[in-house]
Design a protein around this motif. Sequence first.
Motif: not given
Lengths: 551, 359
Positions: A35-49
Amino acid sequence: MSRGRRIGTVVLALLLAWLVAYPLLIVAVESVRGGTGGWTLEYFRRFGTEPREWQALWGSLWTSVASVVLAGLIGVPLAFLFERHDFPGRRLIGALVALPAVLPPLVGVIAFLFLYGETGFIARMVQGALRMDEVPWRLEGAWAILLVHAYSMYVYFYLFTRAGLAQLDHAAIEAAQSLGASRGRTLFRVTLPLLAPSLRGAALLTFMTALASFSAPYIFGGGFRVMTTQIVFTRLNGEYGMAMAQTVVLSLLGLAGLWLAGEGGPGTGRAGGKGVAPPARLIASPGLRLAATIGGWTLGIFLLLPHVTLLLLSFVPVGTWTIETFPPAYTVGNYVTLFSQPERLRPLGNSLWMATLATAVAMLAALAAGVLISRHRSTVGRWTERLLAVPWLVPGTVFAVALASAFSVHAPWVARIILVGTIWILPLAYVIRNLPLASRAVLAGFRGLDPALDEAAHSLGAGRGRTLRRITLPLLRPALAAGATLAFVTALGDFVVSIILYTYDTRPLSLEILSSLRQGDVGIASAYGVLLMALSGLVFALGSERQVVTR
Amino acid sequence: MPYLSLHALTRRFGDQAGVFDLSLGVERGGILALLGPSGSGKTTTLRMLGGFERPDAGRITVEQEEVTQLRPERRRFGMVFQHYALFPHLDVGQNIAFGLESLGVRGAAAEQRIGEALALVDLGGFARRAVAELSGGQQQRIALARALAPEPRVLLLDEPLSNLDPALRERTRRELRTLIRRVGITTVIVTHEQEDAFDLADTVAVLNQGRLEQVGTPEALYQHPATVFVARFIGRSSWMTGRLVSREAGILRVSVDGAEWRLREGVAGGVINPGPVQVMARPEGLALAPPGRGLAGEVTDRRFAGAGTYYVVKTAAGIHVEVLAGATDAAVGDQVSLAPVREPAGAEDGLHLFPAAGA
């Protein structure tokens, strides 16, 4: 390759890269963007869990595989029956077999709802006959989706197998028999292996279509999750990053299916050999012939029932049909309403102009590709052809999400402009979705033409323009008609892309059907469905004029 | 300077054979055949003439005018394609009118020219026929009429007889020859059939792997082959290894497996010094004789061919030599000897010497 041709090819390739590849790239990038412009795998982590996401992924996968199996089990034996055997009524029923093709996905789903659904004819008839207090079943969940898929997708197996059988070298089968093979052994050791490319093509097409299927899960899914509906619901909740991650996962699933099939698209399968197929034989045994006849007619009725249901319901006045097995009153009022109220008529106009424009543009692009790359090998040409096929490899939902993301930002310096919310986004989406169908037909047409015809025209003093106008285009007419027909019908009945990208001013028929249905106006919804069905059928009929001899 | 000239024409392909440094000329009204096996570059040459392939180097001129870079539609060369390439959606008359329209000939004038073109190929009244209704031979003639109607400067024929069955082939070839000569058009024909080239053309160019082997009249190619390739490709031949013993006063003495044959100077294309040679014999160049009068051998096969009978004689060296002789001259299993029909034998007697392979 001449200079003009090279420039044309590069321009076409760049245009396609911008409209086809770029939006998908943006989805991939945004799925790993914080959300702040950096890179993240947050969405995929959430998808996986999250178990819900896994359920949707698993649901998409197994219903698609099951659709392939079901469609194959119905389509392949039917193809053998119709290609090899004759029985009373074969020609008539053979023509009915293509009926699911004139039923746009959403319309088909609604027809099934009123036919087999809990308030549908069949359920009411069973309930009435058995004097039950409650409806005998609910049309919901995976099996409802599979029923619709089997009905609409067996056609792929049927058509591919028939085409494969028609060009099978019959001498190979006779050779097997003369070598002492029984009929069963001939079937499993010779016929089916020779048909393998056709069957693989049909399986891939069915898998991809089932994976991309949206209407059936959307209407019948209930609590059953698949990826396409999951993406749309996630977006509706405003979780855009999560929707991007889901979109990426669904695309990867499609690519995996493609990779497993090891083929480059539908219809690439071709059985070898040039032998002449034998004429269909009348089934000799009277018992078997009777069975085939009864089976054939039952099938014909099963195929026709959804269409009849819609037609019947389109004459039912609002609010008159409640508990009876069949509606008690009929009227043409629904059609009168539809054609007399400008607001009701608008969706029809919208669908017509958008489908026409999208078909014309897609056909022009396909023609340009045909002229530029069909006979000239080049790296750019090969990439152009791949780009043209991409919208077929990616589910419609994915593409709609990708276009919605790419063209909702005003940033001309990175080739992004705002189209979402304008009347142009939906026609553009239709164009892109139509590219594979249109270009496949046109490129195949170009490649089927003897290049010596062009050369003959040149040696007789005709330049490129006259050769194209007088020789190439007239000879391509069947291919152009086939491509345009498919493209137009697909765009006219589209639901999956429209539901994500439509605006009030461009709402197409399919969304009007959905909203009529939500307002309980079954008659109007069915009338729209009949209209859509009739238009599709009409266009198919016009497009399939008898082919001119091209060789 | 010839009417149509090819100057050092070269076309290279990445993997396939091309055409290398090819120079040929055809006089006005002349008929040139490009003869060679597949991959010899003959079709590429024809396509360069038609303007469908651009040469990498070299020039093509017609009447002193350079046409090398001219597009096909500007070249005014008529072409008959191997599979005819008739436009299937146009009828016969419309096919012929297509080339006339390019010249601005329309209406009544066009109708008249179509009629003339059809009469020329003996298919008057076919103007409104559909292409699909025509037989193979008729298609070929319509393709010819279509190519000739705009009165091109040069006529190009790509394997004109390859799609016809043998019975029709003979007759069509005869008709084609008569027609081309009557029209008097400068013509280039591509073919891999020696018979077609010999029957139709007055000059034959033999191509091999993209290079010109020899060009000349059919008689010259048969009687005076310049290379081993031409000798093998044109006509039937048997090949023996021998030794040039002496070369005196225009007479060459050659020993073949113990037999000694006397040949005249003309049988050796190039200068050959005494030593190992290849001896080529046409079937009609050798005669069968009782044992002891020449090269010894045994008759292993015999094939009756109407005007004569072909015998296969296996020599002591294990070479099979084909000889044309009378039907009753020998039987299978007979011991015979082989000698030139006439001695000293000249090139026209069907005997030739070539340098030994690898020499």
